[in-house]
Each structure stands twice: as structure tokens, then as C-alpha cells.
Design an enzyme around this catalytic site. Structure first.
Site, PDB file in Angstrom:
ATOM      1  N   ASP A   8      -7.975  -8.545   4.124  1.00  0.00           N
ATOM      2  CA  ASP A   8      -8.308  -7.243   3.563  1.00  0.00           C
ATOM      3  C   ASP A   8      -7.028  -6.752   2.885  1.00  0.00           C
ATOM      4  O   ASP A   8      -6.002  -7.450   2.899  1.00  0.00           O
ATOM      5  CB  ASP A   8      -8.796  -6.293   4.662  1.00  0.00           C
ATOM      6  CG  ASP A   8      -9.680  -5.183   4.085  1.00  0.00           C
ATOM      7  OD1 ASP A   8      -9.736  -5.017   2.850  1.00  0.00           O
ATOM      8  OD2 ASP A   8     -10.309  -4.465   4.881  1.00  0.00           O
ATOM      9  N   GLU A  10      -5.806  -3.106   2.790  1.00  0.00           N
ATOM     10  CA  GLU A  10      -5.165  -1.863   3.222  1.00  0.00           C
ATOM     11  C   GLU A  10      -3.981  -2.127   4.149  1.00  0.00           C
ATOM     12  O   GLU A  10      -3.054  -1.311   4.232  1.00  0.00           O
ATOM     13  CB  GLU A  10      -6.189  -0.952   3.898  1.00  0.00           C
ATOM     14  CG  GLU A  10      -7.242  -0.391   2.948  1.00  0.00           C
ATOM     15  CD  GLU A  10      -8.403  -1.347   2.651  1.00  0.00           C
ATOM     16  OE1 GLU A  10      -8.351  -2.517   3.102  1.00  0.00           O
ATOM     17  OE2 GLU A  10      -9.353  -0.941   1.964  1.00  0.00           O
ATOM     18  N   HIS A  60     -11.556  -7.825   0.461  1.00  0.00           N
ATOM     19  CA  HIS A  60     -11.422  -6.426   0.021  1.00  0.00           C
ATOM     20  C   HIS A  60     -12.276  -6.160  -1.214  1.00  0.00           C
ATOM     21  O   HIS A  60     -12.362  -6.996  -2.116  1.00  0.00           O
ATOM     22  CB  HIS A  60      -9.955  -6.128  -0.278  1.00  0.00           C
ATOM     23  CG  HIS A  60      -9.708  -4.751  -0.815  1.00  0.00           C
ATOM     24  ND1 HIS A  60      -9.842  -3.629  -0.016  1.00  0.00           N
ATOM     25  CD2 HIS A  60      -9.385  -4.307  -2.061  1.00  0.00           C
ATOM     26  CE1 HIS A  60      -9.570  -2.555  -0.758  1.00  0.00           C
ATOM     27  NE2 HIS A  60      -9.312  -2.938  -2.003  1.00  0.00           N
ATOM     28  N   HIS A 104      -6.908  -3.055   8.691  1.00  0.00           N
ATOM     29  CA  HIS A 104      -6.654  -1.627   8.887  1.00  0.00           C
ATOM     30  C   HIS A 104      -7.463  -1.116  10.075  1.00  0.00           C
ATOM     31  O   HIS A 104      -8.425  -1.763  10.513  1.00  0.00           O
ATOM     32  CB  HIS A 104      -7.017  -0.847   7.625  1.00  0.00           C
ATOM     33  CG  HIS A 104      -8.435  -1.095   7.180  1.00  0.00           C
ATOM     34  ND1 HIS A 104      -9.511  -0.434   7.729  1.00  0.00           N
ATOM     35  CD2 HIS A 104      -8.936  -1.976   6.283  1.00  0.00           C
ATOM     36  CE1 HIS A 104     -10.619  -0.898   7.167  1.00  0.00           C
ATOM     37  NE2 HIS A 104     -10.300  -1.832   6.294  1.00  0.00           N
ATOM     38  N   HIS A 116     -10.528   3.374   7.739  1.00  0.00           N
ATOM     39  CA  HIS A 116     -11.942   3.549   7.381  1.00  0.00           C
ATOM     40  C   HIS A 116     -12.715   2.416   8.028  1.00  0.00           C
ATOM     41  O   HIS A 116     -12.120   1.488   8.590  1.00  0.00           O
ATOM     42  CB  HIS A 116     -12.132   3.551   5.857  1.00  0.00           C
ATOM     43  CG  HIS A 116     -11.912   2.227   5.199  1.00  0.00           C
ATOM     44  ND1 HIS A 116     -10.652   1.727   4.955  1.00  0.00           N
ATOM     45  CD2 HIS A 116     -12.777   1.291   4.757  1.00  0.00           C
ATOM     46  CE1 HIS A 116     -10.761   0.539   4.374  1.00  0.00           C
ATOM     47  NE2 HIS A 116     -12.046   0.248   4.252  1.00  0.00           N
ATOM     48  N   GLU A 135     -13.993  -2.665  11.152  1.00  0.00           N
ATOM     49  CA  GLU A 135     -14.293  -3.949  10.500  1.00  0.00           C
ATOM     50  C   GLU A 135     -13.788  -5.112  11.345  1.00  0.00           C
ATOM     51  O   GLU A 135     -14.434  -6.164  11.414  1.00  0.00           O
ATOM     52  CB  GLU A 135     -13.618  -3.994   9.122  1.00  0.00           C
ATOM     53  CG  GLU A 135     -14.288  -3.074   8.137  1.00  0.00           C
ATOM     54  CD  GLU A 135     -13.418  -2.740   6.933  1.00  0.00           C
ATOM     55  OE1 GLU A 135     -12.673  -3.619   6.451  1.00  0.00           O
ATOM     56  OE2 GLU A 135     -13.475  -1.588   6.478  1.00  0.00           O
TER      57      GLU A 135
HETATM   58 ZN   LIG Z   1     -10.387  -3.225   2.174  1.00  0.00          ZN
END
Ligand SMILES: [Zn+2]
Length: 273
Positions: A8, A10, A60, A104, A116, A135
Site C-alpha cells: 500500500d 500510505e 494502492h 497504514h 483509513h 485493511e
Molecule cells: Zn492505499
């Protein structure tokens, strides 16, 4: 030994703002390069420790962030969207271990860069069988479905702590200390590449010795509950048959995790309108 590196953006070295992870922004070009380098460090470490096959999933946004021309030639890249397994594309029972790079924390966390859960505009909270997760938990459960453990994570200190809290003794590479959602004390890329490489090497080394964290296997059937930010989002998500609605929360029960994952993605896609 086959390793899947699920990525990802972030939690990549230096990232602290949405512009840096949003295609079309000038800053994004810098950080997709950085993302590629964080991933390369993990590939190097995994291969050094004896992995003979490395698959990367670009997880992402629309899955087209990693620069294939700069990616370590020994890895293969899953890119583009939507793919059957999204952030976990490449997972199956031939994979021996999963490494999370650039992860993240779940939505609503403190001291967490760009926290998030799947969609920053749509999803407030997600529970898998009453376990509040992000996630990382959804993706770890998909790995667990195939009997595969998550062995390492990189990201800020909060993302790493949440993964350890859920999965136990996972190797961590903390690349920044988050001070808020948009502020962090960041280590230099030169430093984080070393940390990521060493962590990946250690994690895969332990895996080859048969010493690895528990696989995240949920009791079945699996109930997925999604809390949306607004009721119109829940209105749209609950158009899916066999869902249950309670205010902004919509839930459904799936027989196993791959169906739970697909159902979750379908709900979020629909809710996002
Ligand atoms: Zn992401």
C-alpha cells in the site's frame, strides 16, 4: 519458498499527505518512486534469506503505482484494478508467507498517518466476526484462508502495532513516527531501506526454520459488518441481497473468507456511488 509482498502507499517512507499518494498530484511522482524502493528493499531481504520466488501486489488506489522499470528484476508484479484478489492479488496456497509494505492504521486511530479503512470517504469501521480491524486484518484473513501467515509489516509505528496486536509476533519495520494524521517524524529513505531489508530477511529466515506467526484464520461462517460514514452509503450497500441494515451499519455472513472479501469490496464499491 514463495513470498507475496502486498503493498500500500500510505505507510511508505516519507509519506504524510493525501497529495503524495494521489495520482495527478505533482508530489505523487516522488512517492511512487519511493514506494518502488521500499518494495525493492523487501525483495532484496526476502531473496537474501532464501526465497526463490517473489510476487508483488500493487494495492494502492487503482493498483498502478509501482514503477515496473525500477522494480527488482527478480520479482513479478500484479498491477491494475479490479483484480480478483485486489490488495492480495497473487495469493494462493503455493505462497509460503506474506509481507505487508507501506501499510497504514485503521480508520479512527490516533498517531497514524492517513489512517483509513479501504475507502477514506466511505468506510468508518469494519468488523470481521466482531473483531474491529483495518485493511491489514481483511488482507491477513485472505492469506489465512489459504493457510499463509503474514510475517512482516512496514509502516508507521501505529500501523505496525495494530498488525502485531492482531497477529502476534510479526517482524516490523517502522519507517516513521506518526504525530497525527498528517504529521510524522520520518527516517531517511537510505535508513528505511536498510531496516526494511533486514526485517524481510529476518522474517523469511524464521519462516524457512518453520518459526512464524499464527495464520489469521477466522471462525466460519464469517460475519462482515461495515459502518459507513453516511446513511445514503448504507442505503446503496444494503441493495446487495442478504445484507442486514442497522443505521449506517450493513452486515452479511459469508461461508468463507474469499466470499467475505468479495462481498466487502462489492459493498464499498456500491456505497461509494
Ligand atoms: Zn492505499
Amino acid at each position: 519458498m514463495k513470498i507475496l509482498i502486498a503493498t500500500d502507499m500510505e505507510g511508505i517512507t516519507g509519506v504524510t499527505t493525501w497529495d503524495q499518494v494521489t495520482p495527478g498530484h505533482a508530489e505523487y511522482a516522488r512517492f511512487r518512486k519511493q514506494m518502488t524502493e521500499d518494495v525493492n528493499a523487501a525483495i532484496r531481504g526476502a531473496l537474501e534469506a532464501g526465497a526463490d520466488e517473489v510476487i508483488v501486489a500493487d494495492g494502492h488506489w487503482n493498483g498502478s503505482n509501482i514503477l515496473i522499470e525500477d522494480l527488482d528484476v527478480r520479482a513479478r508484479l500484479n498491477t491494475g484494478s479490479p483484480s480478483p484478489f485486489s490488495m492480495m492479488q497473487g495469493i494462493d496456497d503455493s505462497v509460503d508467507g506474506v509481507i505487508f509494505i507501506g501499510y497504514h492504521a485503521r480508520n479512527g486511530s490516533s498517531h497514524a498517518i492517513l489512517d483509513h479503512t479501504w475507502s477514506s470517504k466511505t468506510v468508518a469501521n469494519v468488523w470481521l466476526n466482531n473483531i474491529l480491524t483495518g485493511e491489514y486484518g481483511l488482507n491477513a484473513a485472505v492469506a489465512g484462508h489459504f493457510g499463509v501467515p503474514v510475517i512482516m509489516v512496514s509502516g508507521d509505528q501505529t500501523a505496525c502495532a495494530q498488525v502485531v496486536e492482531l497477529l502476534g509476533n510479526v517482524e516490523t519495520a517502522v519507517v516513521k513516527q506518526a504525530l497525527g494524521r498528517f504529521a510524522a517524524e520520518c527516517l531517511s529513505p537510505e535508513v528505511t531501506r536498510k531496516t526494511i531489508c533486514v526485517s524481510a530477511e529476518r522474517a523469511v529466515g524464521q519462516l524457512t526454520k518453520g518459526d512464524f506467526p499464527n495464520r489469521f484464520a477466522l471462525d466460519m461462517p464469517i460475519t462482515v459488518t461495515v459502518e459507513f460514514f453516511t446513511s445514503d452509503m448504507a442505503d446503496r450497500a444494503s441493495l446487495i441481497p442478504f445484507t442486514k441494515r442497522e443505521g449506517t451499519r450493513v452486515s452479511f455472513t459469508a461461508q468463507e473468507m474469499t466470499s467475505a472479501y468479495r462481498g466487502f469490496r462489492a459493498m464499498v464499491t456500491l456505497a461509494s456511488g
